[in-house]
Every structure is written in structure tokens, then in C-alpha cells.
Design an enzyme around this catalytic site. Structure first.
Site, short mmCIF file in Angstrom:
data_model
loop_
_atom_site.label_atom_id
_atom_site.label_comp_id
_atom_site.label_asym_id
_atom_site.label_seq_id
_atom_site.Cartn_x
_atom_site.Cartn_y
_atom_site.Cartn_z
N HIS A 102 -15.24 0.69 0.79
CA HIS A 102 -14.01 1.91 1.18
C HIS A 102 -13.06 1.93 0.17
O HIS A 102 -12.57 2.86 -0.30
CB HIS A 102 -14.02 1.66 2.58
N GLU A 103 -12.35 0.68 0.14
CA GLU A 103 -11.08 0.63 -0.64
C GLU A 103 -11.49 0.88 -2.17
O GLU A 103 -10.69 1.61 -2.85
CB GLU A 103 -10.33 -0.58 -0.59
N HIS A 106 -11.47 4.87 -2.70
CA HIS A 106 -10.02 5.37 -2.99
C HIS A 106 -9.64 5.26 -4.50
O HIS A 106 -9.12 6.37 -5.10
CB HIS A 106 -8.91 4.69 -2.18
N HIS A 110 -9.13 8.59 -7.31
CA HIS A 110 -7.83 8.72 -8.00
C HIS A 110 -8.31 8.88 -9.62
O HIS A 110 -7.99 9.61 -10.18
CB HIS A 110 -6.93 7.43 -8.10
#
Length: 232
Positions: A102-103, A106, A110
Site C-alpha cells: 500500500h505504501e 503512494h 507520485h
């Protein structure tokens, strides 16, 4: 002044939302703890899974670091670092791999210029101002009976609700990216993937609850001070 903190709108609107937020926090903790006991068949640790996912997306320059705490995992775009908590970094569990993926989602957002995360980053400075000044301005406006100060306080407070609203698609998209990657790479499969999905879904509920709290707080302020203006 006392009524500002304990008016009927607070108990009717805000308290139920805060109770949901508390439930969401308990839910994510219990779900994470449950699937932290389920070892993945692939044997990947959270850190290894994160490195693999980042490399597959051409993000070799994104570092992975350990951060203290439990469920303190996050991606820091300023430092270009995925930080994984003690309970995720070395763990080969289904929960840890899901959170790590999940991280990384991110980081990918970006990298590809995903619009909601760009919007969220853009409004953070305004949101920070709103979180610090909205209530003080409301209280000062209430004491000195200056309506523009009250209106400005409400406007600044609304930026926090906007931030929570924009956060929802960012978090759901990161989770969807994570689950799709884990499935396509075979890091998790079958019941493992379902377990990871439950962890990420529980985490998503905390963001829904945070939005609800912010919206109910804003609605309370609008009703409270809108009522005052009508009474005037």
C-alpha cells in the site's frame, strides 16, 4: 462560550462520528494483528516486498527505511522514502506485505502524477493553517462579536474537511494498486490476498471515519453560527 463546546449539535452530530472513528481504529488494529499471525507462502518480508514492487515500477531511487512504532508506515515524498514500521519491516506476514505494498502504491502515485495525490499535496499548507487558526478565530469572533472572523474560522475549518475528502481516493487507489500488484506478482494469492484485502479495507475505514468527523464538525459550525445569525 461554554455552549460552543457542548451544544446539542455536538452530541447529535460529532459524538457519533467520533465513536465510529474509535471503532475504525480498533478494527484496523484487530484485523492487522490477526493477519500478522498468517505467514505468507512466498516468504517475502514487508521490506522485501516493498523493494520488489518499487523496482518493478522503475523506482529504484526510492529508499526503504524502518520507522519505530506500530502502523506508523508511510511514504514521504519529500525524502523519497517508504518508511515501514517495526511490525511490518521484517515480518513475512500477509498483513505486513499488504501494508508495505500500500505504501509503495503512494510512491507510484507520485511517480505517475496521480491527480488526487497532487491535489492533496497542494492543499496541505492551507490545511495546516486551518487546523491551527480556525478554532481560535471562531472563539475570538464569538467573544468580540465580529462576524467576518467567525466566517473566516469556518472557511479555514472547511479546508480540513476538503483534505479528508481528497484523501479517500488517494488511499483507495493505493490499496487497489497494492492488491493488483500482489496478485499479478504472486507474492500473495488466494486466501492470503483476501486477508491482505481485509487489512487494507479496515485501514480505509479509518479515512472514511475521519472524513465523517470533519464533515460533522463543519456541519455543526454552520448550524450553530447560522442559527446565531438568524437569531440576530
Amino acid at each position: 462560550m461554554f455552549g460552543f463546546f457542548y451544544d446539542s449539535y455536538y452530541w447529535i452530530l460529532v459524538v457519533p462520528a467520533m465513536l465510529l472513528a474509535a471503532f475504525a481504529q480498533m478494527k484496523v488494529s484487530s484485523t492487522f494483528n490477526r493477519y500478522s499471525q498468517v505467514r505468507s507462502r512466498s516468504g517475502y518480508t514487508g521490506a522485501q516486498a516493498a523493494r520488489d514492487i518499487l523496482d518493478r515500477n522503475g523506482l529504484q531511487g526510492v529508499r526503504i527505511e524502518r520507522v519505530r512504532g506500530n502502523l506508523t508506515d508511510h511514504y514521504d515524498p519529500r525524502s523519497n522514502v517508504v518508511r515501514l514500521s517495526d511490525s511490518v519491516y521484517d515480518s513475512p506476514s500477509v498483513a505486513a506485505i499488504g501494508v508495505a505494498a500500500h505504501e509503495c502504491g503512494h510512491a507510484v502515485q507520485h511517480a505517475v502524477g496521480y491527480f488526487p495525490i497532487k491535489l492533496r499535496s497542494a492543499i496541505i499548507p492551507v490545511t495546516n493553517i486551518g487546523s491551527k487558526l480556525s478554532i481560535p478565530l471562531l472563539l475570538i469572533g464569538l467573544v468580540v462579536q465580529v462576524e467576518p472572523l467567525i466566517n473566516l474560522g469556518i472557511l479555514l475549518f472547511s479546508t480540513m474537511a476538503l483534505f479528508q475528502l481528497v484523501t479517500l481516493p488517494v488511499e483507495y487507489n493505493a490499496s487497489n494498486r497494492a492488491l493488483a500488484t500482489l496478485d499479478s506478482t504472486g507474492m500473495l494469492s488466494g486466501d492470503e490476498l483476501q486477508g491482505s484485502k481485509k487489512v487494507l479495507s479496515a485501514a480505509a475505514l479509518t479515512y472514511v471515519a475521519a472524513l465523517l468527523v470533519a464533515v460533522m464538525q463543519l456541519l455543526r459550525l454552520l448550524l450553530l453560527f447560522g442559527g446565531r445569525r438568524r437569531d440576530d
